[in-house]
Write a protein that holds these residues in place. Structure first.
Motif, PDB file in Angstrom:
ATOM      1  N   THR A  31       0.881  -1.069   0.057  1.00  0.00           N
ATOM      2  CA  THR A  31       0.148  -0.192  -0.197  1.00  0.00           C
ATOM      3  C   THR A  31       0.959   1.235  -0.029  1.00  0.00           C
ATOM      4  O   THR A  31       2.205   1.061   0.567  1.00  0.00           O
ATOM      5  CB  THR A  31      -0.965  -0.031   1.159  1.00  0.00           C
ATOM      6  N   ALA A  32       0.320   2.381  -0.492  1.00  0.00           N
ATOM      7  CA  ALA A  32       1.171   3.570  -0.309  1.00  0.00           C
ATOM      8  C   ALA A  32       1.580   3.857   0.977  1.00  0.00           C
ATOM      9  O   ALA A  32       2.745   4.424   1.302  1.00  0.00           O
ATOM     10  CB  ALA A  32       0.435   4.833  -0.991  1.00  0.00           C
ATOM     11  N   HIS A  33       0.622   3.701   1.883  1.00  0.00           N
ATOM     12  CA  HIS A  33       1.018   3.914   3.396  1.00  0.00           C
ATOM     13  C   HIS A  33       1.972   3.200   3.875  1.00  0.00           C
ATOM     14  O   HIS A  33       3.042   3.482   4.372  1.00  0.00           O
ATOM     15  CB  HIS A  33      -0.236   3.563   4.081  1.00  0.00           C
ATOM     16  N   ALA A  34       2.135   1.875   3.430  1.00  0.00           N
ATOM     17  CA  ALA A  34       3.258   0.872   3.887  1.00  0.00           C
ATOM     18  C   ALA A  34       4.653   1.350   3.041  1.00  0.00           C
ATOM     19  O   ALA A  34       5.433   1.302   3.570  1.00  0.00           O
ATOM     20  CB  ALA A  34       3.050  -0.376   3.692  1.00  0.00           C
ATOM     21  N   GLY A  35       4.473   1.863   1.744  1.00  0.00           N
ATOM     22  CA  GLY A  35       5.549   2.061   0.933  1.00  0.00           C
ATOM     23  C   GLY A  35       6.149   3.327   1.374  1.00  0.00           C
ATOM     24  O   GLY A  35       7.371   3.469   1.199  1.00  0.00           O
ATOM     25  N   SER A  36       5.378   4.295   2.002  1.00  0.00           N
ATOM     26  CA  SER A  36       6.126   5.394   2.503  1.00  0.00           C
ATOM     27  C   SER A  36       7.198   5.179   3.500  1.00  0.00           C
ATOM     28  O   SER A  36       8.100   6.126   3.960  1.00  0.00           O
ATOM     29  CB  SER A  36       4.966   6.413   2.901  1.00  0.00           C
ATOM     30  N   ARG A  37       7.043   4.107   4.277  1.00  0.00           N
ATOM     31  CA  ARG A  37       8.108   3.776   5.166  1.00  0.00           C
ATOM     32  C   ARG A  37       8.964   2.789   4.898  1.00  0.00           C
ATOM     33  O   ARG A  37      10.125   2.515   5.535  1.00  0.00           O
ATOM     34  CB  ARG A  37       7.148   2.996   6.338  1.00  0.00           C
ATOM     35  N   LEU A  38       9.081   2.444   3.592  1.00  0.00           N
ATOM     36  CA  LEU A  38      10.148   1.104   2.994  1.00  0.00           C
ATOM     37  C   LEU A  38      11.209   2.456   2.123  1.00  0.00           C
ATOM     38  O   LEU A  38      10.898   2.699   1.285  1.00  0.00           O
ATOM     39  CB  LEU A  38       9.617   0.498   2.305  1.00  0.00           C
ATOM     40  N   VAL A  39      12.301   2.603   3.018  1.00  0.00           N
ATOM     41  CA  VAL A  39      13.167   3.670   2.282  1.00  0.00           C
ATOM     42  C   VAL A  39      14.575   2.643   1.881  1.00  0.00           C
ATOM     43  O   VAL A  39      14.938   1.724   2.707  1.00  0.00           O
ATOM     44  CB  VAL A  39      13.886   4.348   3.498  1.00  0.00           C
ATOM     45  N   PRO A  40      14.823   2.955   0.663  1.00  0.00           N
ATOM     46  CA  PRO A  40      16.170   2.266   0.133  1.00  0.00           C
ATOM     47  C   PRO A  40      17.430   2.080   0.913  1.00  0.00           C
ATOM     48  O   PRO A  40      17.592   3.156   1.732  1.00  0.00           O
ATOM     49  CB  PRO A  40      16.329   2.864  -1.236  1.00  0.00           C
ATOM     50  N   GLY A  41      17.897   1.076   1.189  1.00  0.00           N
ATOM     51  CA  GLY A  41      18.983   0.946   2.250  1.00  0.00           C
ATOM     52  C   GLY A  41      18.535   0.654   3.649  1.00  0.00           C
ATOM     53  O   GLY A  41      19.459   0.028   4.417  1.00  0.00           O
ATOM     54  N   GLY A  42      17.142   0.710   3.878  1.00  0.00           N
ATOM     55  CA  GLY A  42      16.638   0.217   5.232  1.00  0.00           C
ATOM     56  C   GLY A  42      16.172  -1.015   5.303  1.00  0.00           C
ATOM     57  O   GLY A  42      16.082  -1.846   4.285  1.00  0.00           O
TER      58      GLY A  42
END
Length: 129
Positions: A31-42
């Protein structure tokens, strides 16, 4: 079957992420909500639902930050006319406030489902049927 996925986020565009786990990059729709918390390198930990296409043999992975969201996604996919991508969109709307969403569905409150969560009248009726 993949139940969970833990690894490093290689890419994320808001609704799609590539998570590397054990040297393999898995493309996961979120979801966009979950995707906003997925940061490259994280670091990412997702509960996963696999969906195999009837024709073509491809497999799609859907990822969720909580088991509750995964269960709600599975329930939404069971509704007539809601496949995986539409269920993911519905879950994104519901994730604004899952307790309020559950209350509105249980009460058959089509008005709240439409006004607060942005569902069409037809979808609101399906949700509370």
């Amino acid at each position: 079957m993949i139940a969970t996925l833990r690894g490093v986020v290689l890419e994320s565009d808001g609704t799609r992420a590539v998570v590397e786990a054990g040297g393999v990059g898995y493309e996961v729709l979120v979801t966009a909500h979950a995707g906003s918390r997925l940061v490259p390198g994280g670091e990412a930990f997702l509960h996963v639902v696999e969906s195999a296409a009837l024709y073509g043999g491809t497999t799609t992975l859907y990822g969720f930050p909580s088991k509750e969201e995964k269960e709600l996604f599975n329930a939404l996919r069971e509704l007539p006319g809601l496949g995986g991508k539409k269920a993911l969109e519905a879950l994104d709307k519901a994730s604004r406030s899952l307790p309020e969403f559950r209350r509105a569905v249980a009460a058959g409150d089509h008005g709240a489902l439409s006004k607060v969560f942005g569902f069409s009248k037809k979808t609101a009726e399906k949700l509370s049927a």
